[in-house]
Design a protein around this motif. Structure first.
Motif, PDB file in Angstrom:
ATOM      1  N   LYS A  91      -3.710  11.524   2.466  1.00 31.73           N
ATOM      2  CA  LYS A  91      -3.861  10.467   3.518  1.00 31.73           C
ATOM      3  C   LYS A  91      -4.837   9.167   2.335  1.00 31.73           C
ATOM      4  O   LYS A  91      -5.311   8.328   3.106  1.00 31.73           O
ATOM      5  CB  LYS A  91      -4.682  10.828   4.592  1.00 31.73           C
ATOM      6  CG  LYS A  91      -3.966  11.527   5.482  1.00 31.73           C
ATOM      7  CD  LYS A  91      -4.481  11.615   6.831  1.00 31.73           C
ATOM      8  CE  LYS A  91      -3.785  12.525   7.699  1.00 31.73           C
ATOM      9  NZ  LYS A  91      -4.272  12.789   8.974  1.00 31.73           N
TER      10      LYS A  91
ATOM     11  N   LYS B  39      -4.993   6.065  -0.111  1.00 36.44           N
ATOM     12  CA  LYS B  39      -4.251   4.938  -0.159  1.00 36.44           C
ATOM     13  C   LYS B  39      -4.555   4.063  -1.590  1.00 36.44           C
ATOM     14  O   LYS B  39      -5.532   4.130  -2.002  1.00 36.44           O
ATOM     15  CB  LYS B  39      -4.328   4.091   0.904  1.00 36.44           C
ATOM     16  CG  LYS B  39      -3.917   4.571   2.190  1.00 36.44           C
ATOM     17  CD  LYS B  39      -4.041   3.772   3.251  1.00 36.44           C
ATOM     18  CE  LYS B  39      -3.833   4.136   4.561  1.00 36.44           C
ATOM     19  NZ  LYS B  39      -3.577   3.215   5.900  1.00 36.44           N
TER      20      LYS B  39
ATOM     21  N   GLU C  79       0.695   5.456   0.447  1.00 33.06           N
ATOM     22  CA  GLU C  79       0.079   6.219   1.164  1.00 33.06           C
ATOM     23  C   GLU C  79       0.437   7.746   0.788  1.00 33.06           C
ATOM     24  O   GLU C  79       1.709   8.031   0.730  1.00 33.06           O
ATOM     25  CB  GLU C  79      -0.070   6.288   2.600  1.00 33.06           C
ATOM     26  CG  GLU C  79      -1.030   7.406   3.363  1.00 33.06           C
ATOM     27  CD  GLU C  79      -0.849   7.316   4.805  1.00 33.06           C
ATOM     28  OE1 GLU C  79      -1.671   8.024   5.426  1.00 33.06           O
ATOM     29  OE2 GLU C  79      -0.293   6.551   5.352  1.00 33.06           O
TER      30      GLU C  79
ATOM     31  N   THR D 133       0.869  -1.263   0.109  1.00 33.28           N
ATOM     32  CA  THR D 133       0.065  -0.013  -0.133  1.00 33.28           C
ATOM     33  C   THR D 133       1.025   1.273  -0.044  1.00 33.28           C
ATOM     34  O   THR D 133       1.789   1.244   0.933  1.00 33.28           O
ATOM     35  CB  THR D 133      -0.917  -0.056   1.179  1.00 33.28           C
ATOM     36  OG1 THR D 133      -1.648  -1.332   1.301  1.00 33.28           O
ATOM     37  CG2 THR D 133      -1.745   1.150   1.266  1.00 33.28           C
TER      38      THR D 133
END
Length: 158
Positions: free
Chosen positions: A44, A46, A40, A38
């Motif tokens: 914020k 993802k 980011e 993931t």
């Protein structure tokens, strides 16, 4: 520009992981690897990453690598050359899509790696822990205006 940031960090991830093993570290990594993770962003949000890596061992302590990663909005085509000596990891990377490059330096202690990746526009710290044929990676950007906050990635040998 921020794709370059992540590309540099990926080079560190893959290259740095090789020194986690004693002796024949690069021989153990030779071949094809694959993983997911993931990324980011600074807002914020993802996205899921899908990565493939290929390793070529040259003379035991040197490794050439090719890494390709993609998410819904992100694509990286990275080449790197990494060396390990006495627990010190160093090397260089280049990202073909944006035609940029940088350096990396850090340390390896057992299965733990800590590396700082730099280019003129970017600095990031990453940690790596190797468990057998799997690797866990955490990345944190130290560039205040970066559009990327960090990433977590898990890699496994095919």
């Amino acid at each position: 520009m921020h794709r370059t940031i992540f590309a540099a960090v990926l080079c560190v991830i893959i290259g740095g992981s090789a020194s986690a093993f004693a002796g024949d570290a690069f021989t153990r990594l030779e071949g094809q690897w694959r993983g997911n993770g993931t990324i980011e962003f600074s807002n914020k949000s993802k996205e899921t990453l899908h990565c493939r890596a290929a390793y070529d061992v040259l003379g035991g302590a040197n490794l050439e690598l090719s890494i390709r990663c993609a998410s819904d909005s992100y694509r990286i085509d990275l080449l790197g050359k990494v060396r390990e000596a006495g627990g010190k990891v160093s090397g260089s990377w280049s990202e073909a899509t944006l035609n940029v490059s940088g350096s990396l330096n850090g340390t390896a202690e057992g299965s733990n790696i800590k590396v700082l990746a730099k280019s003129p526009a970017f600095t990031a710290v990453f940690g790596l822990v190797t468990h057998g044929k799997r690797q866990s990676v955490s990345i944190k950007s130290e560039t205040p205006d970066s559009s990327i906050r960090g990433a977590t990635i898990s890699l496994a040998r095919n």
